[in-house]
Design a protein around this motif. Structure first.
Motif, PDB file in Angstrom:
ATOM      1  N   UNK A  32       0.830  -1.210   0.000  1.00 16.92           N
ATOM      2  CA  UNK A  32       0.000   0.000   0.000  1.00 16.92           C
ATOM      3  C   UNK A  32       0.861   1.256   0.000  1.00 16.92           C
ATOM      4  N   UNK A  33       1.968   1.211   0.725  1.00 15.21           N
ATOM      5  CA  UNK A  33       2.861   2.370   0.727  1.00 15.21           C
ATOM      6  C   UNK A  33       3.481   2.582  -0.652  1.00 15.21           C
ATOM      7  N   UNK A  34       3.908   1.479  -1.272  1.00  9.60           N
ATOM      8  CA  UNK A  34       4.553   1.583  -2.582  1.00  9.60           C
ATOM      9  C   UNK A  34       3.619   2.238  -3.591  1.00  9.60           C
ATOM     10  N   UNK A  35       2.394   1.750  -3.697  1.00  7.49           N
ATOM     11  CA  UNK A  35       1.479   2.309  -4.687  1.00  7.49           C
ATOM     12  C   UNK A  35       0.906   3.642  -4.241  1.00  7.49           C
ATOM     13  N   UNK A  36       0.748   3.829  -2.926  1.00  2.00           N
ATOM     14  CA  UNK A  36       0.287   5.121  -2.433  1.00  2.00           C
ATOM     15  C   UNK A  36       1.268   6.229  -2.757  1.00  2.00           C
ATOM     16  N   UNK A  37       2.566   5.929  -2.675  1.00  2.00           N
ATOM     17  CA  UNK A  37       3.579   6.928  -3.021  1.00  2.00           C
ATOM     18  C   UNK A  37       3.518   7.307  -4.492  1.00  2.00           C
ATOM     19  N   UNK A  38       2.940   6.435  -5.319  1.00  2.00           N
ATOM     20  CA  UNK A  38       2.782   6.722  -6.741  1.00  2.00           C
ATOM     21  C   UNK A  38       1.399   7.295  -7.058  1.00  2.00           C
ATOM     22  N   UNK A  39       0.631   7.596  -6.007  1.00  2.00           N
ATOM     23  CA  UNK A  39      -0.713   8.156  -6.148  1.00  2.00           C
ATOM     24  C   UNK A  39      -1.701   7.188  -6.771  1.00  2.00           C
ATOM     25  N   UNK A  40      -1.595   5.927  -6.398  1.00  2.00           N
ATOM     26  CA  UNK A  40      -2.581   4.924  -6.789  1.00  2.00           C
ATOM     27  C   UNK A  40      -3.264   4.397  -5.541  1.00  2.00           C
ATOM     28  N   UNK A  41      -4.560   4.233  -5.631  1.00  2.00           N
ATOM     29  CA  UNK A  41      -5.271   3.586  -4.535  1.00  2.00           C
ATOM     30  C   UNK A  41      -5.158   2.078  -4.697  1.00  2.00           C
ATOM     31  N   UNK A 790      -9.417  35.581  -5.864  1.00  2.00           N
ATOM     32  CA  UNK A 790      -8.774  34.309  -6.182  1.00  2.00           C
ATOM     33  C   UNK A 790      -9.384  33.746  -7.465  1.00  2.00           C
ATOM     34  N   UNK A 791      -8.547  33.446  -8.450  1.00  2.00           N
ATOM     35  CA  UNK A 791      -9.003  32.920  -9.738  1.00  2.00           C
ATOM     36  C   UNK A 791      -9.077  31.402  -9.695  1.00  2.00           C
ATOM     37  N   UNK A 792      -7.972  30.757  -9.285  1.00  2.00           N
ATOM     38  CA  UNK A 792      -7.968  29.298  -9.177  1.00  2.00           C
ATOM     39  C   UNK A 792      -6.966  28.853  -8.113  1.00  2.00           C
ATOM     40  N   UNK A 793      -7.108  27.604  -7.709  1.00  2.00           N
ATOM     41  CA  UNK A 793      -6.177  26.998  -6.760  1.00  2.00           C
ATOM     42  C   UNK A 793      -5.820  25.589  -7.230  1.00  2.00           C
ATOM     43  N   UNK A 794      -4.692  25.104  -6.756  1.00  2.00           N
ATOM     44  CA  UNK A 794      -4.245  23.743  -7.122  1.00  2.00           C
ATOM     45  C   UNK A 794      -3.537  23.120  -5.928  1.00  2.00           C
ATOM     46  N   UNK A 795      -3.892  21.880  -5.625  1.00  2.00           N
ATOM     47  CA  UNK A 795      -3.222  21.123  -4.564  1.00  2.00           C
ATOM     48  C   UNK A 795      -1.972  20.473  -5.161  1.00  2.00           C
ATOM     49  N   UNK A 796      -0.795  20.889  -4.743  1.00  2.00           N
ATOM     50  CA  UNK A 796       0.454  20.365  -5.283  1.00  2.00           C
ATOM     51  C   UNK A 796       0.651  18.941  -4.786  1.00  2.00           C
ATOM     52  N   UNK A 797       0.952  18.034  -5.712  1.00  4.30           N
ATOM     53  CA  UNK A 797       1.114  16.621  -5.376  1.00  4.30           C
ATOM     54  C   UNK A 797       2.570  16.348  -5.010  1.00  4.30           C
ATOM     55  N   UNK A 798       2.770  15.800  -3.823  1.00  4.89           N
ATOM     56  CA  UNK A 798       4.113  15.497  -3.333  1.00  4.89           C
ATOM     57  C   UNK A 798       4.860  14.601  -4.316  1.00  4.89           C
ATOM     58  N   UNK A 799       6.134  14.948  -4.567  1.00  7.75           N
ATOM     59  CA  UNK A 799       7.055  14.209  -5.428  1.00  7.75           C
ATOM     60  C   UNK A 799       6.693  14.264  -6.910  1.00  7.75           C
ATOM     61  N   UNK A 800       5.574  14.888  -7.261  1.00  8.98           N
ATOM     62  CA  UNK A 800       5.184  14.955  -8.671  1.00  8.98           C
ATOM     63  C   UNK A 800       4.982  16.382  -9.166  1.00  8.98           C
ATOM     64  N   UNK A 801       4.551  17.258  -8.274  1.00  9.48           N
ATOM     65  CA  UNK A 801       4.193  18.601  -8.705  1.00  9.48           C
ATOM     66  C   UNK A 801       5.342  19.592  -8.588  1.00  9.48           C
TER      67      UNK A 801
END
Length: 886
Positions: A32-41, A790-801
């Motif tokens: 779960x940690x391995x795939x979670x770190x890649x943003x997969x459920x 505020x025009x838009x917002x974005x949640x930055x993805x750890x290790x990808x964004x």
């Protein structure tokens, strides 16, 4: 042999998985940690949950399509696996390489043991030149296989499934399970708990079990049965790595290689061009003409400096007559009567093998046609095979599943100037072309590809042939003198499957007839249409890549979200500043800069200049007891084995004088440290560890001998801390001297794919955003989006964004765009996180703001705390006094 980029990604996936194994308590958590770190459920709708089929033994799979270089990947993975399992330098490293058939066994043993082959060279390179490769017979004879030898080198045992996979009631008939006096040197490591019941203690299987091998299962889709699982369990492995293009259901796949990656790396000939003909003789004639055209093109390229290619046709006879040797001879006779020289034709079946000892890639080899059924399966590789021509009767179902992959490999793993040499071809005749295409898709699936990787060009060819026939008939070119009549053209008999004797091709008359109505021009049309289809295929792949879409199976298991249409043009045009460093080199345009990374800042770091002050808080025995307490049935087996190996190592140390024991401990720790640190030389690490050990108390030395792994972790943490401090100091020094600059670089991706997402918060940049926010972060975001500016917002993805790349890679929580054009990076911190780490990030963020320009801002927002630090605000103050005014 240098790894391709996608192969490097596969090895990196393995390293990440091994790290997750090391960081977590059991296999399920690691998964779960391995795939979670890649943003997969993991679970329903996402990556399948971990299948603990081999109880508590890491058992994972790499899915690599045919032609993707699975064997090279496996060779490159071996050392990483042993390192990841924390093998001590003196612990026997045994690798059992399992293959499904004798043909693959011969091939694999040959390549792994041949000093001139890249596979063997890779193993030697990664294992300091200490590698020995054995087959089953050599193992049984004890030929160079002893306890001393396996302690000094990597020992590779290449074996077939059949030698190990057997009903327990019949295991006595297998030599692997029989008493063997040649293996007495291993007697000292045999433990009762490792013994296989009802089997002699000195049988080879008992030795393999006692050594707890790493196991590689090649073409693992063949290992499906309960007996196969029993086979693997009988080996008592510490780790199992499966390799296949088509993983069986329940495989724990850690890496998926998409066909697009293979094509980009020039490993395969895609797309597969498929077209259907009216009659079997047409298939043969088309294949002859098309092959000739391809060779003509290849020769022209060779004259311009390209490497030698001799295109080959695989004629696939009908399975129902596979045992009729006369049938293969009839196909051969049909080719001979078309003028094909006999030396250019070979038959390859289970009974006849004209390819033994033949190097098909040699310029001296004349073979251009191979007649077979399914004999050319796994383990047979010839990148000169371009055309698969199926000679099934029109009313028969073709069966290309097992053989299609044999025409996919790209010669010399490079694109060729003539695009017709970058594709594969399938020619068939069938009343139901749709059913034929389904078989082709199944064949592609078996090779690890999909229905997107073929193109059908049936209609254009048939229309052209019909027009040519009509023209010939009108001109009355045929008469009784040449034995070709209109009746022979239009009223060919349909052969009943039961009586099919291939009589329609042995005379060669129909092939000659086809030649008269334009076979050469048909080949030209095939190539023309193939080029058009290939151009469309490549463009579709380019569009998917340009849009950032994840394709293949992973794409199906991951939600992908695009930028909202109203923001797309402006957002995709952004180039957000990041840090660059001067390389010292220059080009025509002056000094060149590269994106700053850890390695740039670590240059010049020397361990011999660093202190050895490490706090080892645990007294004698406590580290060992902590390790024991963490063990349990859910823990990977190799970790439990580690305790036994530690005991063996302590017994080994006990036989040495104290000074020598210190050296052995230092060597073991340095060995495990060096595998994760490419920036430091092995001697430098060893010298530092020796300095650390020299400063230890007697109690610490005793504890060290009892728990090397725990002390290794402590020393690694110290080295990491020293390097981190060095990088931070270098970063600010280089900023002050303008060696580091901040300039536009980062572009927002067109698509994001978070494991969990939300669409409920307005003004989001993407159609859905990552939903991993805690209560404070969600409340802060609600306040942000409620502001009119505020025009838009974005949640930055750890290790990808977007990250602030410096001595750390800092990923702020949110990116916000205001109506004035400002881009804000906002880090949300709960009050309990007001610590040294937060202050380092804040200092870095504000330095980025200073260098990036007035358009960009960085803020750290706390829940309630008021802070005197520049750029840090309590939540309410930030909203009311800062954000509203930007």
């Amino acid at each position: 042999m240098e790894l391709k980029n996608y192969q490097k990604h596969v090895i990196n996936d393995l390293r990440e998985y091994l790290k997750c194994l090391d960081d977590t308590s059991n296999l399920g958590a690691a998964w779960e940690k391995y795939w979670g770190d890649k943003d997969f459920s993991v679970g329903h709708g996402g990556i399948p949950s971990y299948n603990n089929e081999l109880k508590d033994i890491p058992n994972v799979c790499m899915k690599v399509p045919t032609g993707g270089g699975k064997t090279l990947i496996a060779c490159s993975a071996v050392t990483d696996i042993f390192h990841g399992l924390h093998y001590e330098p003196n612990r026997p490293r045994l690798l059992v390489w399992l293959v499904p058939s004798d043909s693959i066994l011969t091939q694999t043993f040959g390549t792994l043991s041949n000093p001139e082959h890249p596979y063997h060279q890779r193993l030697m390179q990664d294992n300091h030149g200490l590698v020995e490769v054995f087959n089953k017979d050599q193992l049984l004879a004890g030929q160079g296989f002893s306890l001393d030898s396996v302690r000094e080198q990597l020992t590779v045992c290449v074996m077939s499934f059949a030698s190990l996979r057997i009903d327990s009631r019949k295991k006595d008939v297998r030599k692997v399970f029989q008493e063997n006096g040649n293996l007495m040197s291993f007697k000292s490591i045999i433990n009762d708990e490792d013994l296989l019941p009802d089997t002699p203690d000195d049988a080879l299987i008992q030795i393999l079990r006692a050594l707890h091998p790493v196991v590689i299962v090649d073409e693992s889709h063949n290992a499906k049965s309960n007996l196969s699982m029993e086979m693997l369990n009988n080996l008592n492995p510490s780790f199992v790595l499966n390799l296949t293009a088509t993983p069986r259901r329940g495989s724990n796949i850690i890496s998926y290689v998409d066909a697009r990656e293979l094509q980009k790396a020039r490993m395969v000939k895609l797309p597969v061009i498929v077209y259907n003909r009216q009659k079997r003789p047409d298939v043969m004639a088309d294949a002859i003409y098309l092959r000739a055209k391809l060779e003509q093109t290849a020769r022209a390229e060779e004259r311009n400096g390209a490497p030698y290619i001799r295109p080959i046709v695989l004629f696939q006879a009908e399975p129902k007559i596979a045992k009729n040797k006369d049938t293969f001879e009839k196909v051969k006779q049909g080719l001979l009567k078309c003028g094909i020289p006999e030396e250019e034709i070979a038959i390859k079946t289970s009974d006849v093998d004209d390819l033994t000892g033949i190097n098909l890639l040699s310029k001296d080899c004349p073979i251009r046609y191979i007649i077979t059924v399914n004999a050319l399966k796994e383990g047979w590789d010839c990148p000169f095979a371009y055309i698969l021509a199926t000679l099934a009767n029109k009313t028969s179902q073709i069966d290309v599943e097992q053989i299609l992959g044999r025409v996919l490999r790209q010669p010399y793993t490079q694109y060729h100037a003539a695009n017709e040499l970058n594709m594969s071809y399938v020619i068939t005749c069938s009343n139901d072309f749709h059913a034929t295409l389904e078989k082709v898709v199944s064949g592609l699936n078996n090779a690890g590809f999909s229905k997107k990787d073929f193109r059908a060009v049936e209609s254009e060819i048939i229309r052209y042939v019909d027009e040519e026939k009509a023209a010939i008939k009108q001109r009355r070119l045929f008469d009784e003198d040449n034995a070709l009549s209109e009746k022979s053209m239009n009223d060919l008999p349909q052969t009943d499957e039961k009586d099919d004797d291939f009589s329609d091709i042995i005379s060669g008359v129909l092939v000659q007839q086809y030649e008269r109505y334009g076979g050469e021009r048909v080949a030209d049309i095939i190539i023309k249409k193939a080029k058009e289809q290939a151009a469309t295929y490549r463009r579709n792949a380019e569009i998917a890549e340009e849009n950032g879409l994840l394709t293949g199976e992973l794409g199906d298991m991951q939600s992908q979200f695009t930028i909202q249409p109203e923001f797309a043009q402006e957002a995709l045009g952004l180039e957000i500043p990041q840090f660059f460093v001067e390389t010292g080199s220059s080009d025509l345009f002056g000094t060149s800069d590269v994106l700053l990374n850890f390695e740039n800042l670590t240059k010049g770091f020397r361990l011999n200049e660093q202190d050895t002050n490490i706090n080892f808080p645990l007294s004698t025995g406590e580290l060992y007891e902590v390790g024991i307490a963490q063990q349990g049935e859910a823990v990977p087996k190799y970790k439990r084995l580690g305790q036994k190996e530690s005991q063996n190592f302590r017994e080994y140390l006990a036989q040495m004088p104290p000074a020598k024991r210190k050296d052995k401990c230092a060597e073991s720790i340095a060995y495990n440290l060096s595998k994760n640190d490419n920036g430091l030389a092995d001697p430098e690490i060893l010298a530092y560890v020796k300095r650390v050990i020299e400063g230890m108390t007697a109690d610490e030395i005793s504890a060290l001998e009892m728990s090397l792994h725990s002390y290794t972790i402590k020393i690694r943490e110290k080295i990491d801390s020293l390097k981190d401090h060095y990088r931070e100091k270098q970063f600010y020094n280089w900023l002050d001297t303008d060696r580091i600059v901040c300039k536009p670089a980062y572009r927002l991706p067109k698509v994001i794919s978070p494991a969990s997402s939300t669409t409920s918060i307005p003004k989001s940049l993407y159609s859905a955003e990552k939903n991993d926010m805690n209560e404070f972060e969600r409340g802060l975001l609600d306040d942000i989006v409620s502001q009119e500016n505020v025009v838009w917002w974005h949640r930055i993805i750890e290790r990808k964004g977007m990250c602030l790349n410096a001595f750390i890679n800092h990923y702020p929580d949110f990116m916000v765009k205001t109506m004035s054009g400002k881009i804000l990076l906002i880090e949300a911190k709960g009050d309990h996180l007001d610590n040294q780490d937060s202050r380092r990030k804040l200092k870095l963020g504000r330095k980025w703001q200073e260098k990036a320009g007035s358009k960009y801002k960085y803020f750290m927002v706390y829940k309630n705390n008021e802070s005197s630090e520049d750029g840090a605000y309590a939540r309410d103050k930030f909203i009311s006094e800062i954000l509203k005014n930007l």
